[in-house]
Enzyme design. Structure first.
Site, PDB file in Angstrom:
ATOM      1  CD  GLN A  45      -0.839  -8.937   0.480  1.00 20.40           C
ATOM      2  OE1 GLN A  45      -0.285  -7.848   0.354  1.00 20.40           O
ATOM      3  NE2 GLN A  45      -1.647  -9.199   1.488  1.00 20.40           N
ATOM      4  NE  ARG A  70       2.475  -9.294   5.246  1.00 21.97           N
ATOM      5  CZ  ARG A  70       1.152  -9.142   5.152  1.00 21.97           C
ATOM      6  NH1 ARG A  70       0.342  -9.910   5.866  1.00 21.97           N
ATOM      7  NH2 ARG A  70       0.635  -8.235   4.338  1.00 21.97           N
ATOM      8  CG  ASP A  85      -2.287  -5.476  -2.010  1.00 24.41           C
ATOM      9  OD1 ASP A  85      -3.441  -5.434  -1.563  1.00 24.41           O
ATOM     10  OD2 ASP A  85      -1.287  -5.151  -1.346  1.00 24.41           O
ATOM     11  CG  HIS A  98      -3.866  -0.249  -2.163  1.00 29.68           C
ATOM     12  ND1 HIS A  98      -2.871  -1.119  -2.558  1.00 29.68           N
ATOM     13  CD2 HIS A  98      -4.041  -0.457  -0.829  1.00 29.68           C
ATOM     14  CE1 HIS A  98      -2.450  -1.803  -1.507  1.00 29.68           C
ATOM     15  NE2 HIS A  98      -3.142  -1.422  -0.453  1.00 29.68           N
ATOM     16  CG  HIS A 130      -5.920  -0.807   2.301  1.00 31.23           C
ATOM     17  ND1 HIS A 130      -4.541  -0.706   2.311  1.00 31.23           N
ATOM     18  CD2 HIS A 130      -6.377   0.343   2.863  1.00 31.23           C
ATOM     19  CE1 HIS A 130      -4.189   0.446   2.838  1.00 31.23           C
ATOM     20  NE2 HIS A 130      -5.281   1.102   3.184  1.00 31.23           N
ATOM     21  CE  LYS A 150      -9.250  -7.600   9.448  1.00 30.51           C
ATOM     22  NZ  LYS A 150      -8.051  -8.434   9.235  1.00 30.51           N
ATOM     23  CB  CYS A 153      -1.015   0.000   1.142  1.00 25.89           C
ATOM     24  SG  CYS A 153      -0.472  -0.733   2.676  1.00 25.89           S
TER      25      CYS A 153
END
Length: 672
Positions: A405, A387, A407, A409, A538, A492, A358
């Site tokens: 991911q 991670r 991902d 945004h 997100h 979320k 992000c």
């Protein structure tokens, strides 16, 4: 709601069985709180019986079984120190401090001792105690003393330790005594309860499962304890049914299938939690990603790329180094930074592998001025993140240290927020259905009450939470609200799905964020000509490609729909003389984009069929003299069924339709 009055003088061994002799009720919900069945209630109280087969009833049954386990361990090993013993999904566990690890022989002895305790019919009796009394009674239990110290403090309740909320929480401390038929307390444990009335209620629907290591309070800085896992169900038949599901789950374990089907591996030379994808696994992953890319383009998303590493300051500004540092890899320290001319511009720069995409997407937004006409702006990336998971937490592809991911945004105006969040949820559900998942429920994660667990102002949090709640309710799916599980920057929605075994998996996440746009001072020019702050959404659809792949692999037991199968069609000639005929059919399929191949091996036809059935190939084409003469082929399917004499044009059309329709083909009926 049923009003139930439990007499205060119900004698042992009744313990509430006088009112519920079939033992179907194990506790009460009194004015909204779970209580023991022997609780004295007033006629004015709202009382609801808690049945043993309800979610709360199962939790109480399993928690009680954990106490029996702990008592059995201390009967066999009196010096064992008690950790915690909570119920968990489908079972329970208890942690122990012991000098030597438990052995399989110990587990057998503990099992027999638990059976004796169950037959003894000990009562679970609750007592309220003071801190001083609890410390005196549990003076030889160091882990319990630590929990008592935590009770009421800043780390009390569910935050005190993994699973500790079953023992301590806000308010009074309680101890549960196990009382025998003579009224003698034979064992005790610090516990909030409630419990079933008697160990007899636990019956024979339980089993011990395995031994594992676990750090006290979930921290590797603390002592490592021995954890014994078990499962408990209201009846023996339900236990057997669960064990059968476990056996099927073991057959479907993605780590096992990944090796058998040659899909992926974790070479020691690379490092724990870091996977490599083999050609067949790469085909499936590429199909997943290509389909997602097409759907995102159709949905108005723009694909972007960002690096795997960035300077420390970015994660300071995003607040990740404050709230997420424990989950990040250590910094990479560079002695100096130079410009394009080779001049030193900065000394001692730290870089981090990114745990999130992000902040980089935010920088793309911020690269130039934005107008309200540019919004919503939907950015999408297959971004690999890193991670630092503890080695003991790693589990195949579902828990790794490096993963990708899908991902997204989205940057929207406040007026667009709710409508865009609804579109995102609809898009997520539609995409997951493309992959054959059909059962969903939602969980709304709200902020923690402790201010250091979140950033931003309460007004924005309330606005975002209310918007997500309305979106979730409008979906018509089951919705559960959970406090304290939100990300640090906003609430979320987590979407959960069920697989073919009925297991629940948390997949996609939709998060609303007012805070990062504020921290990065994001702006857009409104229709009024003034500067305004956008809102971020997100969204990770798969969660991660690795974990989603593992879920699909287990869901289908490796027998993927035709469109995802690495090899979609294999040609198997009855004899070598028919190879050229069948090769022409395979070539036609390949020209049409089908992943088809001819088996040229020296194996006999039946062995070839067994080999490709084991490899989960959905469609086998067989041809002999009869097919060659008639210009046909015969289909062989995963379940052993066949369809003979299909004209080649029809066969190609059927295969193409199965691929385009994303059909799961295991039998002749599936291709009809």
């Amino acid at each position: 709601m049923t009003d139930v009055v439990i007499p205060s003088d119900v004698p042992y061994p009744a313990d509430g069985f006088a009112l519920f002799p079939d033992r179907s009720v194990v506790a009460l919900r009194v004015n909204g709180e779970l209580k023991d069945l022997a609780t004295v209630v007033q006629s004015t109280d709202a009382v609801e019986p808690v049945t043993i087969d309800s979610a709360d009833g199962l939790s109480i049954l399993r928690h009680s079984a954990a106490h029996v386990l702990a008592q059995a361990v201390q009967r066999i090993k009196p010096q064992a120190n008690l950790g915690i013993g909570p119920p968990v999904e489908n079972g329970f566990y208890y942690d122990f401090g012991v000098d030597q690890p438990f052995t399989p022989e110990d587990l057998k002895a503990i099992d027999k001792e638990m059976q004796r305790i169950v037959r003894e019919g000990q009562r679970f009796v609750r007592r309220v105690v003071t801190d001083v009394e609890a410390r005196a009674e549990l003076a030889n239990e160091p882990f319990k003393l630590e929990l008592i110290d935590l009770a009421g403090g800043p780390g009390s309740g569910a935050h005190a330790a993994e699973g500790a909320s079953v023992e301590i929480g806000a308010g009074e401390l309680t101890i549960y005594d196990n009382v025998d038929r003579d009224g003698v307390t034979v064992w005790k444990d610090l516990c909030r309860g409630p419990h079933v009335p008697s160990t007899r209620v636990i019956g024979n629907g339980w089993a011990l499962q395995r031994i594992a290591g676990a750090y006290w309070r979930g921290s590797e800085k603390n002592p490592q304890l021995q954890r014994i896992y078990g499962t408990a169900w209201p009846t023996k038949d339900e236990l057997r049914s669960y064990q059968q599901r476990l056996e099927e789950a073991a057959k479907r374990d993605h780590r096992k299938l990944g090796k058998e089907l040659d899909l992926f591996s974790f070479p020691d030379e690379i490092g724990s939690g870091l996977s490599v994808w083999h050609p067949k696994g790469g085909i499936i992953r590429q199909e997943m990603e290509q389909h997602a890319l097409l759907r995102h383009r159709q949905g108005g998303y723009t694909y972007v790329y960002t690096p795997h590493i960035t300077k420390k300051d970015l994660f300071i500004k995003s607040n990740h180094l404050v709230t997420y540092k424990e989950g990040m890899f250590p910094p990479i320290h560079l002695d100096e930074e130079r410009d394009e001319q080779g001049e030193v511009t900065k000394q001692g720069v730290d870089y981090y592998l990114k745990p999130m995409n992000c902040p980089m997407h935010i920088l793309i937004y911020k690269e130039r001025g934005r107008s309200y006409r540019d919004l919503p702006m939907r950015l999408y990336e297959n971004g690999t993140v890193y991670r630092y998971e503890l080695s003991g937490a790693l589990h195949g592809l579902t828990r790794v240290r490096g993963f990708t991911q899908d991902d997204s945004h989205l940057f929207v105006t406040p007026e667009q927020l709710e409508d865009e969040a609804e579109k995102v949820l609809d898009f997520v559900l539609s995409m997951l259905r493309d992959f054959g998942l059909t059962e969903f429920e939602l969980e709304l994660s709200m902020r923690d009450d402790e201010k250091d667990k979140w950033i931003g102002d309460e007004e924005h949090w309330a606005m975002a939470t209310d918007a997500l709640r309305r979106v979730a309710q409008a979906s018509g799916l089951k919705l559960t609200e959970v406090a304290g599980e939100a990300a640090f920057y906003g609430p979320k929605i987590d979407l959960k799905t069920k697989d073919a075994l009925g297991r629940t998996w948390q997949l996609s996440t939709v998060q609303i964020d007012f805070n990062l746009p504020e921290r990065f001072e994001l702006e857009y020019t409104g229709s009024d000509g003034e500067r305004h702050r956008p809102v971020m959404i997100h969204r990770a659809l798969f969660g991660s490609a690795e974990r989603f792949f593992a879920i699909l692999l287990e869901h289908y037991a490796g027998a993927f729909p035709v469109w995802l199968s690495p090899v979609q069609v294999v040609g198997i000639p009855v004899a070598d003389e028919f190879s050229d005929y069948l090769q022409a059919v395979i070539a036609r399929l390949q020209a049409d984009g089908v992943r088809a191949e001819l088996d040229h091996s020296d194996d006999r036809m039946q062995k070839k069929i067994r080999t490709h059935t084991t490899q989960k190939v959905p469609l086998m084409l067989i041809a002999g003299e009869q097919d060659r003469s008639a210009n046909t082929v015969s289909f062989r399917f995963r379940d052993g069924s066949q369809t003979n004499g299909v004209p080649i044009d029809d066969a190609v059309a059927l295969i193409r339709a199965a691929i385009d329709g994303k059909v799961l083909v295991n039998s002749a009926e599936d291709l009809a």
